[in-house]
Design a protein around this motif. Sequence first.
Motif, PDB file in Angstrom:
ATOM      1  N   LEU A 265     -43.047 -21.336 -15.905  1.00 44.25           N
ATOM      2  CA  LEU A 265     -44.159 -20.436 -15.555  1.00 44.25           C
ATOM      3  C   LEU A 265     -44.253 -20.206 -14.051  1.00 44.25           C
ATOM      4  N   ASP A 266     -43.442 -20.896 -13.279  1.00 49.28           N
ATOM      5  CA  ASP A 266     -43.368 -20.623 -11.848  1.00 49.28           C
ATOM      6  C   ASP A 266     -42.326 -19.553 -11.524  1.00 49.28           C
ATOM      7  N   ASP A 267     -41.578 -19.148 -12.517  1.00 49.18           N
ATOM      8  CA  ASP A 267     -40.530 -18.147 -12.312  1.00 49.18           C
ATOM      9  C   ASP A 267     -41.165 -16.754 -12.246  1.00 49.18           C
ATOM     10  N   PRO A 268     -40.993 -16.006 -11.162  1.00 53.03           N
ATOM     11  CA  PRO A 268     -41.628 -14.686 -11.044  1.00 53.03           C
ATOM     12  C   PRO A 268     -41.135 -13.688 -12.095  1.00 53.03           C
ATOM     13  N   GLN A 269     -39.914 -13.852 -12.595  1.00 54.04           N
ATOM     14  CA  GLN A 269     -39.444 -12.951 -13.650  1.00 54.04           C
ATOM     15  C   GLN A 269     -40.171 -13.218 -14.957  1.00 54.04           C
ATOM     16  N   VAL A 270     -40.439 -14.469 -15.244  1.00 51.78           N
ATOM     17  CA  VAL A 270     -41.189 -14.811 -16.455  1.00 51.78           C
ATOM     18  C   VAL A 270     -42.579 -14.194 -16.406  1.00 51.78           C
ATOM     19  N   LEU A 271     -43.222 -14.251 -15.248  1.00 51.98           N
ATOM     20  CA  LEU A 271     -44.592 -13.760 -15.102  1.00 51.98           C
ATOM     21  C   LEU A 271     -44.657 -12.252 -14.894  1.00 51.98           C
ATOM     22  N   GLY A 272     -43.526 -11.605 -14.731  1.00 51.26           N
ATOM     23  CA  GLY A 272     -43.527 -10.163 -14.528  1.00 51.26           C
ATOM     24  C   GLY A 272     -43.756  -9.751 -13.099  1.00 51.26           C
ATOM     25  N   LEU A 273     -43.721 -10.698 -12.168  1.00 54.24           N
ATOM     26  CA  LEU A 273     -43.919 -10.375 -10.756  1.00 54.24           C
ATOM     27  C   LEU A 273     -42.650  -9.778 -10.155  1.00 54.24           C
ATOM     28  N   THR A 274     -41.512 -10.121 -10.739  1.00 49.79           N
ATOM     29  CA  THR A 274     -40.225  -9.575 -10.322  1.00 49.79           C
ATOM     30  C   THR A 274     -39.616  -8.861 -11.523  1.00 49.79           C
ATOM     31  N   PRO A 275     -39.128  -7.646 -11.360  1.00 45.42           N
ATOM     32  CA  PRO A 275     -38.580  -6.919 -12.514  1.00 45.42           C
ATOM     33  C   PRO A 275     -37.333  -7.583 -13.061  1.00 45.42           C
ATOM     34  N   LEU A 276     -37.152  -7.459 -14.359  1.00 46.63           N
ATOM     35  CA  LEU A 276     -35.951  -7.970 -15.004  1.00 46.63           C
ATOM     36  C   LEU A 276     -34.794  -7.003 -14.760  1.00 46.63           C
ATOM     37  N   PRO A 277     -33.563  -7.500 -14.792  1.00 48.10           N
ATOM     38  CA  PRO A 277     -32.423  -6.581 -14.721  1.00 48.10           C
ATOM     39  C   PRO A 277     -32.479  -5.585 -15.880  1.00 48.10           C
ATOM     40  N   ASP A 278     -32.062  -4.369 -15.644  1.00 47.86           N
ATOM     41  CA  ASP A 278     -32.140  -3.338 -16.685  1.00 47.86           C
ATOM     42  C   ASP A 278     -31.521  -3.765 -18.009  1.00 47.86           C
ATOM     43  N   PRO A 279     -30.350  -4.445 -18.004  1.00 48.01           N
ATOM     44  CA  PRO A 279     -29.775  -4.843 -19.300  1.00 48.01           C
ATOM     45  C   PRO A 279     -30.627  -5.855 -20.059  1.00 48.01           C
ATOM     46  N   ARG A 280     -31.566  -6.516 -19.363  1.00 45.13           N
ATOM     47  CA  ARG A 280     -32.417  -7.515 -20.019  1.00 45.13           C
ATOM     48  C   ARG A 280     -33.866  -7.065 -20.081  1.00 45.13           C
ATOM     49  N   ALA A 281     -34.128  -5.782 -19.960  1.00 45.98           N
ATOM     50  CA  ALA A 281     -35.513  -5.282 -19.983  1.00 45.98           C
ATOM     51  C   ALA A 281     -36.188  -5.550 -21.321  1.00 45.98           C
ATOM     52  N   TYR A 282     -35.391  -5.740 -22.382  1.00 47.71           N
ATOM     53  CA  TYR A 282     -35.984  -5.994 -23.697  1.00 47.71           C
ATOM     54  C   TYR A 282     -36.672  -7.357 -23.765  1.00 47.71           C
ATOM     55  N   TYR A 283     -36.514  -8.189 -22.757  1.00 49.85           N
ATOM     56  CA  TYR A 283     -37.205  -9.480 -22.710  1.00 49.85           C
ATOM     57  C   TYR A 283     -38.686  -9.337 -22.343  1.00 49.85           C
ATOM     58  N   ARG A 284     -39.061  -8.228 -21.685  1.00 56.04           N
ATOM     59  CA  ARG A 284     -40.421  -8.132 -21.141  1.00 56.04           C
ATOM     60  C   ARG A 284     -41.527  -8.302 -22.192  1.00 56.04           C
ATOM     61  N   PRO A 285     -41.476  -7.607 -23.331  1.00 57.59           N
ATOM     62  CA  PRO A 285     -42.576  -7.784 -24.306  1.00 57.59           C
ATOM     63  C   PRO A 285     -42.705  -9.206 -24.822  1.00 57.59           C
ATOM     64  N   ILE A 286     -41.571  -9.864 -25.146  1.00 56.78           N
ATOM     65  CA  ILE A 286     -41.677 -11.216 -25.705  1.00 56.78           C
ATOM     66  C   ILE A 286     -42.088 -12.217 -24.634  1.00 56.78           C
ATOM     67  N   LEU A 287     -41.725 -11.972 -23.382  1.00 58.54           N
ATOM     68  CA  LEU A 287     -42.171 -12.869 -22.308  1.00 58.54           C
ATOM     69  C   LEU A 287     -43.683 -12.749 -22.098  1.00 58.54           C
ATOM     70  N   ASP A 288     -44.192 -11.522 -22.073  1.00 58.54           N
ATOM     71  CA  ASP A 288     -45.643 -11.333 -21.905  1.00 58.54           C
ATOM     72  C   ASP A 288     -46.407 -12.028 -23.026  1.00 58.54           C
TER      73      ASP A 288
END
Length: 496
Positions: A265-288
């Motif tokens: 939970l300290d990872d900015p990508q997990v929290l959405g503070l840093t964008p995910l790489p385009d090939p892994r954008a499908y992770y955003r909904p399940i991470l949120d």
Amino acid sequence: MEADLCGSGPRRDAYGRKWSRAAAGPRGGPVTHLPNDIEVVECAEYDHIEIDTALWLNDAHQIVLNSEIDGRDILRANFRKGVLRLQATSYVGVIPLNEHVVVRVKPRVPIANLTRMVIETGHTVLALSAFREYSGRGTADDWAMDLYTDALLDYADELVDSGLQREYERRASEGHFPHGRIDFKRTMQRFGARGIPNKAAYSWFERTVDTSLNRCVKAAMEAVHAHLVKAKDKPRKGDRGRIARLAGQLLAFEEVAHDPDYRFLDDPQVLGLTPLPDPRAYYRPILDLSVLILRGVGIALDLGGADVKLGSLLIDTNKLFENFVRVTLSKHAARHGWPVDVLDGNTDGKVNLYDVPDPLPAPLGTPLQALATRDPGKAQPDIVLRAADGTFLLIAEVKNTAHGKHADADDVLPERGEVEQAVTYALRYGRPLTLLIHPWIKGTKGLVYVGRVRSVDVYDYRLDLSSEEHIDESLAVMANTIYSLAGLPIQIPTSG
């Protein structure tokens, strides 16, 4: 005049939703004059919706309709001023009409906290596969976790199908058979200085699924598994199937480490503070969704928000308002020791509407057989207060209608049909008064005296649910007012 919004032959649109064609005419006709983008239409309950008919009718006059709303009284087609239009009903939420139109229906009355009302009443919501965004709020109880569970299972299926994220991780070792890159400095320090010529220090990079993103998702899956296996008063149908499905998904995460401290939970990508790489954008909904689950945050059903994407949840506000008033009154009565039962007139509190007199009337000289002999009908008020001796003290009708919303006067009469129903019930239950309960729109709040219909006094209680901060106070005042109308004795508080 209403058109039948029925369809058949489910198909998938470009967004993955099912839809079908309906109404008379040859099937399979092409849809013309439809834009490529999605049009979003805002309206309130029971409003007529201004949508170009080309967006929901094809050239064969068939209605192009999302199959998930087929056969449900969610949207109606009718004529108004000679024009065929759609009309919303009592369902609020985001409704995907078809692949081109999304309808956002808001409550027509000021209701501050739909989420609380749904949770307290156990009211069923209608889930659609079309996604919408929700805000996280409060604490995640069993109701929210049930919603999260189904959404996480669907997201996890998509994640496994699309492929888990992998990262290159540096590894280091020493030995007789080096591979990767030789670390000359460390080799000389460790082995050369000691006269060992056949060993070396080396390093290499290995792809691994043990990443912060996957640890977060796995932790959420484990939390959902704990929710599914714990003892519940009312286990959901299909929980065994959900557990089996989740177990299969967890196999794909076998190589992902367990992190009990949630350091991911300290990872900015997990929290959405840093964008995910385009090939892994499908992770955003399940991470949120995973973050909400792990933080124990609930869900707010009000329109608006961007914390998490879930399937659209539609709420029938007519039934919700009725259930909320009755459940609240019942809890208040139990908490304060009322000497009455608060009943649902649709079930325990109903009585026969008609009596069969003896002797039967004979206006033409011969007694007429009563239809009520075979079917006495039912009087079914929404709320019935019954004393321990079986006598009825008060009946009430709960109506989620917005009377007077567009009237010039602040206080207007209730709808006549509602009054006629309430008076009929009062006469049948032998009560000298009847009570209507409406959500407050404008004008006087609380109890309003409407007038007298022959021997029955008609009251209308206008319940203010417009402010989340004062809902508890408004509900307590309503309960105390109903207590007084029922003619119950004044309660004297006792010291503890």
